[in-house]
Scaffold this motif. Structure first.
Motif, PDB file in Angstrom:
ATOM      1  N   ALA A 190       5.884   7.173   0.859  1.00 22.15           N
ATOM      2  CA  ALA A 190       4.666   6.829   1.596  1.00 22.15           C
ATOM      3  C   ALA A 190       4.274   5.363   1.461  1.00 22.15           C
ATOM      4  N   PHE A 191       4.555   4.745   0.307  1.00 21.01           N
ATOM      5  CA  PHE A 191       3.923   3.475   0.004  1.00 21.01           C
ATOM      6  C   PHE A 191       4.677   2.195   0.352  1.00 21.01           C
ATOM      7  N   PRO A 192       6.026   2.131   0.407  1.00 17.18           N
ATOM      8  CA  PRO A 192       6.689   0.828   0.376  1.00 17.18           C
ATOM      9  C   PRO A 192       6.149  -0.252   1.309  1.00 17.18           C
ATOM     10  N   CYS A 193       6.189  -0.073   2.599  1.00 16.37           N
ATOM     11  CA  CYS A 193       5.774  -1.143   3.511  1.00 16.37           C
ATOM     12  C   CYS A 193       4.293  -1.458   3.370  1.00 16.37           C
ATOM     13  N   ALA A 194       3.439  -0.464   3.521  1.00 11.97           N
ATOM     14  CA  ALA A 194       1.991  -0.693   3.456  1.00 11.97           C
ATOM     15  C   ALA A 194       1.518  -1.002   2.043  1.00 11.97           C
ATOM     16  N   GLY A 195       1.991  -0.226   1.086  1.00 11.25           N
ATOM     17  CA  GLY A 195       1.550  -0.415  -0.289  1.00 11.25           C
ATOM     18  C   GLY A 195       1.975  -1.748  -0.871  1.00 11.25           C
ATOM     19  N   LEU A 196       3.221  -2.134  -0.618  1.00 13.57           N
ATOM     20  CA  LEU A 196       3.699  -3.404  -1.155  1.00 13.57           C
ATOM     21  C   LEU A 196       3.048  -4.589  -0.473  1.00 13.57           C
ATOM     22  N   THR A 197       2.691  -4.435   0.799  1.00 10.57           N
ATOM     23  CA  THR A 197       1.960  -5.497   1.485  1.00 10.57           C
ATOM     24  C   THR A 197       0.615  -5.729   0.804  1.00 10.57           C
ATOM     25  N   ALA A 198      -0.131  -4.640   0.591  1.00  7.71           N
ATOM     26  CA  ALA A 198      -1.435  -4.761  -0.071  1.00  7.71           C
ATOM     27  C   ALA A 198      -1.287  -5.274  -1.498  1.00  7.71           C
ATOM     28  N   TYR A 199      -0.301  -4.752  -2.210  1.00 10.54           N
ATOM     29  CA  TYR A 199      -0.093  -5.123  -3.612  1.00 10.54           C
ATOM     30  C   TYR A 199       0.311  -6.592  -3.733  1.00 10.54           C
ATOM     31  N   GLN A 200       1.226  -7.023  -2.866  1.00 10.78           N
ATOM     32  CA  GLN A 200       1.673  -8.413  -2.925  1.00 10.78           C
ATOM     33  C   GLN A 200       0.531  -9.382  -2.648  1.00 10.78           C
TER      34      GLN A 200
END
Length: 327
Positions: free
Chosen positions: A121-131
């Motif tokens: 669920a997280f890679p694209c959206a989650g990593l964008t927010a996290y980065q």
């Protein structure tokens, strides 16, 4: 193998199930038996015009979680049976298939206690927010933040991370239907963008000072308006288009910082270090999932055959959280 394919450039409703040859990993690559694949806006945004690097039929899906099935020459970091998750290179065949191939240095191990669906669920959206929050803005306790589209993937993860790192107040935009959901993620104030003037409300909530941080995943027009709601020394991060007239913006005394973001750009950077950073970020994010500090926000689990309809709904921008296809 069974795969959901795009026969030629077209909208999501042209996707269909087909049989494709089993892909073989080359040097430095691994083959993954896909267990789950997340849906993202990039899937419906790029498909109508296609991409010069695509060969048809093409397999979409950049958020992947599964089990290593085979390793290519020179791969020593992974072995068959390892559970992995990653954000794939969207110029290459992706995760809407039973098997897919990716470069070994961009994947991260799924820790115990984290499911395949949560990991997908997280890679694209989650990593964008996290980065953007941890690497670009370097968020600190007590900073105020405005998150646009708080019920979406990037926005929902950003709100949770902002809460985790002590931001205050956390202001988000959302439709009335999603207001309570966005509050449950950690927003202190939710602005109804359909009836309220977002800029006026933000300034009212901050006593005219503005917010320290803004994450905009909408468009250039709203990013332009965001400039007037930044506090002195504030930071604006844009995913879907930066303001067009930054150089002429007044008052320049605000001395703000602008971040233009596209995490998938790591694959086109020509830098192995940038690609390896994707794996590092994914590992750190999954540790937060394992510790229950962040929710994967999976709202719907579907079958591969249901992906086209789900992408159409996603394109209408009213989907809450994340949709994951389970294979």
């Amino acid at each position: 193998m069974k795969a959901l394919v795009l026969p030629k450039p077209g909208k999501p409703d042209t996707l269909n199930i087909a049989e494709l040859p089993l892909p073989e990993p080359g040097p430095g690559e691994i083959r993954v038996r896909v267990q789950a694949a997340g849906l993202n806006p990039i899937d419906y945004k790029v498909s109508p015009n296609g991409h010069p690097a695509w060969n048809y039929p093409f397999v979409l899906g950049i958020d992947v979680a599964g089990v290593v099935d085979a390793v290519g020459e020179g791969v020593t970091t992974w072995k068959p049976g390892d559970r992995v998750a990653y954000m794939a290179d969207f110029t290459k065949p992706g995760g809407f298939a039973e098997y897919t191939v990716t470069v070994a240095h961009t994947v991260a191990a799924i820790p115990d206690g984290v499911s395949f669906t949560d990991a997908a669920a997280f890679p694209c959206a989650g990593l964008t927010a996290y980065q953007v929050l941890t690497r670009k803005m370097q968020i600190r306790p007590g900073q105020s933040i405005l998150v646009h589209a708080g019920a979406g993937g990037v926005g929902g993860y950003a709100i949770q991370l902002a809460k985790l790192y002590g931001a205050s107040p956390i202001i988000a935009t959302a439709s009335p239907h999603n207001a309570e959901y966005v509050r449950s993620l950690g927003a202190d104030h939710v602005i109804d963008y359909t009836t309220e003037n977002v800029q006026e409300r933000v300034l009212a909530l901050t006593n005219g000072v503005g917010v320290d941080l803004i994450l905009n995943s909408l468009n250039r027009a709203t990013a332009q308006q965001d400039l007037s709601t930044l506090a002195f020394g504030g930071q604006l991060a844009c995913i879907a288009g930066a303001p067009e007239t930054v150089a002429d913006f007044q008052p320049s005394s605000k001395s703000f910082t602008l971040h233009k973001l596209m995490i998938a750009g790591a694959y086109g950077s020509g830098s192995r270090k940038a690609e390896e950073e994707l794996a590092i970020l994914a590992g750190e994010f999954m540790a937060l999932l394992q510790q229950n500090k962040v929710s994967a926000m999976v709202q719907e689990i579907i079958e591969l055959e249901q992906v086209p309809d789900a992408l159409i709904r996603l394109s209408q921008r009213h989907v809450r959280g994340k949709i994951v296809a389970k294979l």
